[in-house]
Design a protein around this motif. Sequence first.
Motif, PDB file in Angstrom:
ATOM      1  N   LYS A  32      -9.277  -0.899  -2.055  1.00 35.27           N
ATOM      2  CA  LYS A  32     -10.391  -1.582  -2.316  1.00 35.27           C
ATOM      3  C   LYS A  32     -10.582  -1.673  -3.820  1.00 35.27           C
ATOM      4  N   TYR A  33      -9.558  -1.567  -4.572  1.00 38.12           N
ATOM      5  CA  TYR A  33      -9.090  -1.557  -5.674  1.00 38.12           C
ATOM      6  C   TYR A  33      -7.977  -2.791  -6.100  1.00 38.12           C
ATOM      7  N   LYS A  34      -8.191  -3.325  -7.358  1.00 42.47           N
ATOM      8  CA  LYS A  34      -7.419  -4.612  -7.729  1.00 42.47           C
ATOM      9  C   LYS A  34      -6.357  -3.826  -8.822  1.00 42.47           C
ATOM     10  N   HIS A  35      -5.047  -4.128  -8.595  1.00 33.99           N
ATOM     11  CA  HIS A  35      -4.269  -3.927  -9.427  1.00 33.99           C
ATOM     12  C   HIS A  35      -4.033  -4.972 -10.613  1.00 33.99           C
ATOM     13  N   SER A  36      -3.449  -4.758 -11.717  1.00 32.86           N
ATOM     14  CA  SER A  36      -3.272  -5.726 -12.828  1.00 32.86           C
ATOM     15  C   SER A  36      -2.414  -6.586 -12.416  1.00 32.86           C
ATOM     16  N   SER A  37      -1.611  -6.504 -11.278  1.00 30.86           N
ATOM     17  CA  SER A  37      -0.852  -7.699 -10.716  1.00 30.86           C
ATOM     18  C   SER A  37      -1.587  -8.822 -10.118  1.00 30.86           C
ATOM     19  N   MET A  42      -2.671  -0.290  -2.487  1.00 29.38           N
ATOM     20  CA  MET A  42      -2.601   0.284  -1.317  1.00 29.38           C
ATOM     21  C   MET A  42      -2.546   1.813  -1.179  1.00 29.38           C
ATOM     22  N   ASN A  43      -3.133   2.348  -0.251  1.00 32.52           N
ATOM     23  CA  ASN A  43      -2.968   3.898  -0.194  1.00 32.52           C
ATOM     24  C   ASN A  43      -1.902   3.869   1.151  1.00 32.52           C
ATOM     25  N   ILE A  44      -1.099   4.968   1.206  1.00 32.80           N
ATOM     26  CA  ILE A  44      -0.151   5.214   2.097  1.00 32.80           C
ATOM     27  C   ILE A  44      -0.340   6.763   2.432  1.00 32.80           C
ATOM     28  N   ALA A  45      -0.748   6.821   3.949  1.00 34.58           N
ATOM     29  CA  ALA A  45      -0.724   8.331   4.458  1.00 34.58           C
ATOM     30  C   ALA A  45       0.209   8.668   5.351  1.00 34.58           C
ATOM     31  N   GLY A  46       0.836   9.876   5.521  1.00 31.98           N
ATOM     32  CA  GLY A  46       1.835  10.204   6.151  1.00 31.98           C
ATOM     33  C   GLY A  46       1.605  11.370   7.183  1.00 31.98           C
ATOM     34  N   GLU A  57      -0.726  14.054   5.144  1.00 30.33           N
ATOM     35  CA  GLU A  57      -1.033  14.082   3.812  1.00 30.33           C
ATOM     36  C   GLU A  57      -0.965  12.463   3.114  1.00 30.33           C
ATOM     37  N   LEU A  58      -1.775  12.512   2.030  1.00 29.05           N
ATOM     38  CA  LEU A  58      -1.790  11.292   1.325  1.00 29.05           C
ATOM     39  C   LEU A  58      -0.438  11.037   0.451  1.00 29.05           C
ATOM     40  N   ILE A  59       0.154  10.366   0.778  1.00 30.90           N
ATOM     41  CA  ILE A  59       1.397   9.941  -0.139  1.00 30.90           C
ATOM     42  C   ILE A  59       1.373   9.261  -1.288  1.00 30.90           C
ATOM     43  N   ALA A  60       0.707   8.302  -1.375  1.00 25.67           N
ATOM     44  CA  ALA A  60       0.369   7.312  -2.471  1.00 25.67           C
ATOM     45  C   ALA A  60      -1.002   6.449  -2.497  1.00 25.67           C
ATOM     46  N   SER A  61      -1.470   6.562  -3.788  1.00 25.11           N
ATOM     47  CA  SER A  61      -2.893   5.633  -3.881  1.00 25.11           C
ATOM     48  C   SER A  61      -2.690   4.887  -5.042  1.00 25.11           C
ATOM     49  N   ALA A  62      -1.769   4.256  -5.117  1.00 29.23           N
ATOM     50  CA  ALA A  62      -1.350   3.487  -6.585  1.00 29.23           C
ATOM     51  C   ALA A  62      -0.520   2.491  -6.245  1.00 29.23           C
ATOM     52  N   CYS A  63       0.279   1.874  -5.163  1.00 30.61           N
ATOM     53  CA  CYS A  63       1.139   1.008  -5.268  1.00 30.61           C
ATOM     54  C   CYS A  63       0.449  -0.296  -4.788  1.00 30.61           C
ATOM     55  N   ASP A  64       1.126  -1.305  -5.306  1.00 29.21           N
ATOM     56  CA  ASP A  64       0.665  -2.894  -5.099  1.00 29.21           C
ATOM     57  C   ASP A  64       2.030  -3.384  -4.355  1.00 29.21           C
ATOM     58  N   SER A  65       3.020  -2.828  -4.214  1.00 33.78           N
ATOM     59  CA  SER A  65       4.098  -3.312  -3.252  1.00 33.78           C
ATOM     60  C   SER A  65       4.982  -2.374  -2.683  1.00 33.78           C
ATOM     61  N   ILE A  66       5.389  -2.621  -1.459  1.00 35.68           N
ATOM     62  CA  ILE A  66       6.305  -1.635  -0.866  1.00 35.68           C
ATOM     63  C   ILE A  66       7.589  -2.549  -0.577  1.00 35.68           C
ATOM     64  N   ASN A  67       8.776  -1.853  -0.865  1.00 36.36           N
ATOM     65  CA  ASN A  67      10.084  -2.495  -0.559  1.00 36.36           C
ATOM     66  C   ASN A  67      10.683  -1.468   0.497  1.00 36.36           C
ATOM     67  N   LEU A  80      -2.821  -8.642  -0.154  1.00 34.34           N
ATOM     68  CA  LEU A  80      -3.669  -9.444  -0.507  1.00 34.34           C
ATOM     69  C   LEU A  80      -5.320  -8.908  -0.982  1.00 34.34           C
ATOM     70  N   TYR A  81      -5.785  -9.226  -2.045  1.00 33.06           N
ATOM     71  CA  TYR A  81      -7.039  -8.887  -2.646  1.00 33.06           C
ATOM     72  C   TYR A  81      -7.918  -9.907  -2.570  1.00 33.06           C
ATOM     73  N   PRO A  82      -9.237  -9.817  -2.174  1.00 31.47           N
ATOM     74  CA  PRO A  82      -9.970  -8.691  -1.481  1.00 31.47           C
ATOM     75  C   PRO A  82      -9.815  -8.563  -0.274  1.00 31.47           C
ATOM     76  N   SER A  83      -9.021  -9.329   0.431  1.00 34.17           N
ATOM     77  CA  SER A  83      -8.880  -9.276   1.953  1.00 34.17           C
ATOM     78  C   SER A  83      -8.202  -8.058   2.580  1.00 34.17           C
ATOM     79  N   GLY A  84      -7.471  -7.369   2.137  1.00 33.12           N
ATOM     80  CA  GLY A  84      -6.722  -6.364   2.593  1.00 33.12           C
ATOM     81  C   GLY A  84      -5.643  -6.729   3.389  1.00 33.12           C
TER      82      GLY A  84
END
Length: 111
Positions: A32-37, A42-46, A57-67, A80-84
Amino acid sequence: MNDITRKFLLGLPKREWGKTSFYDMIIIFNSKYKHSSGYAIMNIAGFYYEQGKGKFELIASACDSINWKLNELPLHNDMLYPSGLIRFFTEDCKFKIGASLSSIEIELIKE
């Protein structure tokens, strides 16, 4: 699995940021936050098994892209922001999508 809540995921122990881990399942959800990009963060839980017990566990909570790496071909996504909405894209491949069932196969094919 359907009873997992955002509150539950945000309360998980956080993985060390520089660690590489293996997971049986991941859940990607909007921070629910917007990156400077301009895209959503995105948050990722594993989820994984350790000594026969399932753990999250919570893996990441700062990525705006996944490769993604599939068949040695590059797959990327952002949210996409703000739709998610999660957008998947690639540079020189096509998505081959089979029958629309409850479980769908998507294959990355080089052009």
